[in-house]
Scaffold this motif. Structure first.
Motif, PDB file in Angstrom:
ATOM      1  N   ASP A 101     -48.363  34.199 -59.334  1.00  0.00           N
ATOM      2  CA  ASP A 101     -48.617  34.125 -57.894  1.00  0.00           C
ATOM      3  C   ASP A 101     -48.656  35.512 -57.255  1.00  0.00           C
ATOM      4  N   PHE A 102     -48.070  36.507 -57.932  1.00  0.00           N
ATOM      5  CA  PHE A 102     -47.975  37.850 -57.365  1.00  0.00           C
ATOM      6  C   PHE A 102     -48.709  38.902 -58.195  1.00  0.00           C
ATOM      7  N   ILE A 103     -48.864  38.632 -59.491  1.00  0.00           N
ATOM      8  CA  ILE A 103     -49.569  39.560 -60.372  1.00  0.00           C
ATOM      9  C   ILE A 103     -50.627  38.763 -61.131  1.00  0.00           C
ATOM     10  N   PRO A 104     -51.870  38.748 -60.661  1.00  0.00           N
ATOM     11  CA  PRO A 104     -52.915  37.902 -61.256  1.00  0.00           C
ATOM     12  C   PRO A 104     -53.157  38.152 -62.739  1.00  0.00           C
ATOM     13  N   GLU A 105     -52.831  39.340 -63.198  1.00  0.00           N
ATOM     14  CA  GLU A 105     -53.039  39.656 -64.611  1.00  0.00           C
ATOM     15  C   GLU A 105     -52.141  38.821 -65.526  1.00  0.00           C
ATOM     16  N   TYR A 106     -51.167  38.122 -64.947  1.00  0.00           N
ATOM     17  CA  TYR A 106     -50.254  37.296 -65.738  1.00  0.00           C
ATOM     18  C   TYR A 106     -50.472  35.802 -65.456  1.00  0.00           C
ATOM     19  N   CYS A 107     -51.728  35.423 -65.459  1.00  0.00           N
ATOM     20  CA  CYS A 107     -52.083  34.024 -65.160  1.00  0.00           C
ATOM     21  C   CYS A 107     -52.682  33.288 -66.357  1.00  0.00           C
ATOM     22  N   ASP A 108     -52.762  33.923 -67.494  1.00  0.00           N
ATOM     23  CA  ASP A 108     -53.399  33.295 -68.653  1.00  0.00           C
ATOM     24  C   ASP A 108     -52.408  33.094 -69.792  1.00  0.00           C
ATOM     25  N   GLY A 109     -52.609  32.026 -70.570  1.00  0.00           N
ATOM     26  CA  GLY A 109     -51.815  31.773 -71.764  1.00  0.00           C
ATOM     27  C   GLY A 109     -50.337  31.663 -71.468  1.00  0.00           C
ATOM     28  N   LEU A 110     -49.517  32.270 -72.331  1.00  0.00           N
ATOM     29  CA  LEU A 110     -48.073  32.235 -72.149  1.00  0.00           C
ATOM     30  C   LEU A 110     -47.642  32.916 -70.855  1.00  0.00           C
ATOM     31  N   SER A 111     -48.421  33.894 -70.407  1.00  0.00           N
ATOM     32  CA  SER A 111     -48.079  34.620 -69.185  1.00  0.00           C
ATOM     33  C   SER A 111     -47.996  33.694 -67.981  1.00  0.00           C
ATOM     34  N   ALA A 112     -48.785  32.647 -67.981  1.00  0.00           N
ATOM     35  CA  ALA A 112     -48.806  31.715 -66.846  1.00  0.00           C
ATOM     36  C   ALA A 112     -47.479  30.980 -66.694  1.00  0.00           C
ATOM     37  N   LYS A 113     -46.679  30.934 -67.760  1.00  0.00           N
ATOM     38  CA  LYS A 113     -45.377  30.258 -67.712  1.00  0.00           C
ATOM     39  C   LYS A 113     -44.255  31.183 -67.264  1.00  0.00           C
ATOM     40  N   LEU A 114     -44.546  32.460 -67.167  1.00  0.00           N
ATOM     41  CA  LEU A 114     -43.537  33.458 -66.817  1.00  0.00           C
ATOM     42  C   LEU A 114     -43.144  33.328 -65.348  1.00  0.00           C
ATOM     43  N   THR A 115     -41.836  33.290 -65.066  1.00  0.00           N
ATOM     44  CA  THR A 115     -41.336  33.185 -63.694  1.00  0.00           C
ATOM     45  C   THR A 115     -40.595  34.460 -63.298  1.00  0.00           C
ATOM     46  N   VAL A 116     -40.384  34.607 -61.995  1.00  0.00           N
ATOM     47  CA  VAL A 116     -39.615  35.766 -61.528  1.00  0.00           C
ATOM     48  C   VAL A 116     -38.175  35.677 -62.030  1.00  0.00           C
ATOM     49  N   GLY A 117     -37.655  34.472 -62.184  1.00  0.00           N
ATOM     50  CA  GLY A 117     -36.314  34.298 -62.731  1.00  0.00           C
ATOM     51  C   GLY A 117     -36.221  34.727 -64.181  1.00  0.00           C
ATOM     52  N   ASP A 118     -37.292  34.509 -64.938  1.00  0.00           N
ATOM     53  CA  ASP A 118     -37.329  34.982 -66.321  1.00  0.00           C
ATOM     54  C   ASP A 118     -37.225  36.502 -66.365  1.00  0.00           C
ATOM     55  N   LEU A 119     -37.893  37.160 -65.444  1.00  0.00           N
ATOM     56  CA  LEU A 119     -37.847  38.622 -65.409  1.00  0.00           C
ATOM     57  C   LEU A 119     -36.455  39.114 -65.036  1.00  0.00           C
ATOM     58  N   ALA A 120     -35.824  38.480 -64.059  1.00  0.00           N
ATOM     59  CA  ALA A 120     -34.497  38.923 -63.608  1.00  0.00           C
ATOM     60  C   ALA A 120     -33.432  38.687 -64.664  1.00  0.00           C
ATOM     61  N   SER A 121     -33.631  37.684 -65.524  1.00  0.00           N
ATOM     62  CA  SER A 121     -32.625  37.347 -66.542  1.00  0.00           C
ATOM     63  C   SER A 121     -32.988  37.874 -67.927  1.00  0.00           C
ATOM     64  N   MET A 122     -34.005  38.727 -67.992  1.00  0.00           N
ATOM     65  CA  MET A 122     -34.426  39.326 -69.267  1.00  0.00           C
ATOM     66  C   MET A 122     -34.821  38.256 -70.281  1.00  0.00           C
ATOM     67  N   ALA A 123     -35.706  37.374 -69.871  1.00  0.00           N
ATOM     68  CA  ALA A 123     -36.148  36.292 -70.753  1.00  0.00           C
ATOM     69  C   ALA A 123     -37.668  36.143 -70.696  1.00  0.00           C
ATOM     70  N   SER A 124     -38.366  37.273 -70.652  1.00  0.00           N
ATOM     71  CA  SER A 124     -39.815  37.251 -70.433  1.00  0.00           C
ATOM     72  C   SER A 124     -40.619  36.890 -71.674  1.00  0.00           C
ATOM     73  N   GLY A 125     -40.078  37.186 -72.860  1.00  0.00           N
ATOM     74  CA  GLY A 125     -40.845  36.980 -74.077  1.00  0.00           C
ATOM     75  C   GLY A 125     -41.948  38.005 -74.276  1.00  0.00           C
ATOM     76  N   THR A 126     -41.813  39.178 -73.659  1.00  0.00           N
ATOM     77  CA  THR A 126     -42.852  40.203 -73.788  1.00  0.00           C
ATOM     78  C   THR A 126     -42.654  41.040 -75.051  1.00  0.00           C
ATOM     79  N   ASN A 127     -43.608  41.909 -75.285  1.00  0.00           N
ATOM     80  CA  ASN A 127     -43.591  42.792 -76.454  1.00  0.00           C
ATOM     81  C   ASN A 127     -42.890  44.116 -76.160  1.00  0.00           C
ATOM     82  N   TRP A 128     -42.124  44.205 -75.099  1.00  0.00           N
ATOM     83  CA  TRP A 128     -41.468  45.456 -74.717  1.00  0.00           C
ATOM     84  C   TRP A 128     -40.502  45.915 -75.794  1.00  0.00           C
ATOM     85  N   ASP A 129     -40.533  47.205 -76.118  1.00  0.00           N
ATOM     86  CA  ASP A 129     -39.652  47.801 -77.126  1.00  0.00           C
ATOM     87  C   ASP A 129     -38.668  48.725 -76.425  1.00  0.00           C
TER      88      ASP A 129
END
Length: 388
Positions: free
Chosen positions: A148-176
């Motif tokens: 809803d805030f970053i259109p680049e995260y609207c496809d595939g698994l990204s579409a399931k990502l919530t702001v709460g996931d980001l705040a709780s470190m549960a994004s499932g991203t490839n960050w190292d």
């Protein structure tokens, strides 16, 4: 002489080739890294490195100085605390008891007003800004999609990502989350002069979001970007309006950005402030979001923030670390090199430690020996006055 000229020409040619290689391989951020860190004699980010980056100022309003406790500085540091402070380069140690300064000391040329890098303690502030954005209606809830805030995260698994996931470190991203590798995305983020573009191009959701805790600074960076898009306010301005002025901070502060042209806050880190002003945010959460009788932050959000989201990862809530020690429960703001605001709500105690180094960790987020020392010795000091 001709030999010297040949050597100099060779070195210049080598330098030119190196620079071309860095730009062709998209690793030219390493030039800034070498200049900022290594040429200043460090191997990683350091307490006063904010001076070598672009910053935005977060202004303070009417200062509300902390009162001194009736037992203010009645005792000195324990022997063990002195040893640990010297070993790990502590520059500030503060104990707040019943909302008053019970003990404070500053070391190695630093004082009560010296601004130093918060590093990842900034994540607690950004999580708090999420709570404020929800409270003010800019964001619906922790469950609102990042899409809803970053259109680049609207496809595939990204579409399931919530702001709460980001705040709780549960994004499932490839960050190292690798601090000492020059080629990790964490290092790139620290020195890249276009952080927004880097995030959108490099950070991908590769696992189902919301399933497990994995510490990733990129989560907080994306969260900061989402908050900015939701509120249409720069993150440093939102911090000033929501917390820095309302909490009566005594000093202005600085928040690192990627570069003046792009003006993207490093949301995952890098607020330059001091022990007393950092402690205020701990007090706000200790008091369930209230400050001088005003509900600055929703109490339900505060309580959820300092409660584990995942039972298998009891050490983290939403932007706050959680720790049990000697029968006491703490929630903690933590940063690289051992920056800490340690809150014991039950006993109305806040301990702040800022410094140059910490005990080496075997994994990200480990509560190692120095954390225990700061807690144990602070309570020994408090007990000494109680007994006498």
């Amino acid at each position: 002489m001709s030999l010297i000229k040949k050597i100099l020409k060779g070195l210049v040619l080598l330098l030119v080739l190196l620079l071309i290689t860095l730009y062709l391989t998209d690793t030219d951020y390493l030039i800034k890294a070498v200049k900022t860190i290594y040429l200043n004699g460090y191997t990683t980010a350091f307490l006063e490195d904010y001076k070598y980056f672009d910053n935005e100022t977060v202004n303070n309003g009417k200062p509300q100085p902390w009162p001194n406790h009736k037992n203010y500085n009645a005792v000195s540091e324990t022997e063990q605390l002195n040893i640990t402070n010297e070993t790990y380069g502590t520059i500030a140690f503060l104990i707040v008891k019943n909302d008053s300064i019970w003990f404070e000391n500053y070391y190695n040329g630093f004082d009560e007003d010296s601004p130093t890098n918060s590093f990842s303690m900034a994540k607690s502030y950004v999580s708090g800004l999420l709570g404020k954005a929800i409270m003010e209606g800019y964001i619906k809830s922790l469950d609102q999609p990042v899409c809803d805030f970053i259109p680049e995260y609207c496809d595939g698994l990204s579409a399931k990502l919530t702001v709460g996931d980001l705040a709780s470190m549960a994004s499932g991203t490839n960050w190292d989350e690798a601090y000492y590798s020059p080629f990790s995305i964490t290092t790139r983020a620290y020195f890249d002069d276009d952080l927004r573009t880097m995030m959108l191009h490099k950070v991908k959701v590769v696992e189902e979001p919301g399933k497990r805790f994995k510490y990733a600074s990129g989560d907080t960076q994306l969260l900061g970007m989402a908050i900015e898009n939701a509120t249409q306010k720069k993150l440093y301005q939102y911090l000033e309006d929501c917390f820095w002025k309302p909490l009566g901070c005594e000093n202005e502060t600085f928040w690192q950005i990627d570069s003046k042209p792009n003006d993207m806050v490093k949301a995952y880190c890098c607020i330059a402030s001091n022990a007393k002003d950092f402690a205020r945010f701990g007090k706000l959460y200790k008091d369930y979001g209230q400050w001088n009788g005003t509900q600055v932050l929703d109490s339900t959000f505060v309580e959820q923030s300092v409660t584990p989201r995942f039972t298998e990862s009891p050490q983290y809530g939403y932007g706050w670390w959680l720790y049990e020690k000697d029968g006491k429960s703490f929630f903690i703001m933590r940063g690289h090199l051992g920056q800490m605001v340690i809150v014991d709500r039950a006993n109305n105690i806040i301990v702040v430690r800022l410094g140059h180094r910490r005990t080496p960790q075997t994994f990200i987020g480990e509560f190692s020996e120095d954390v225990d020392v700061y807690i144990e010795e602070a309570y020994k000091m408090l007990a000494h006055v109680t007994q006498t």
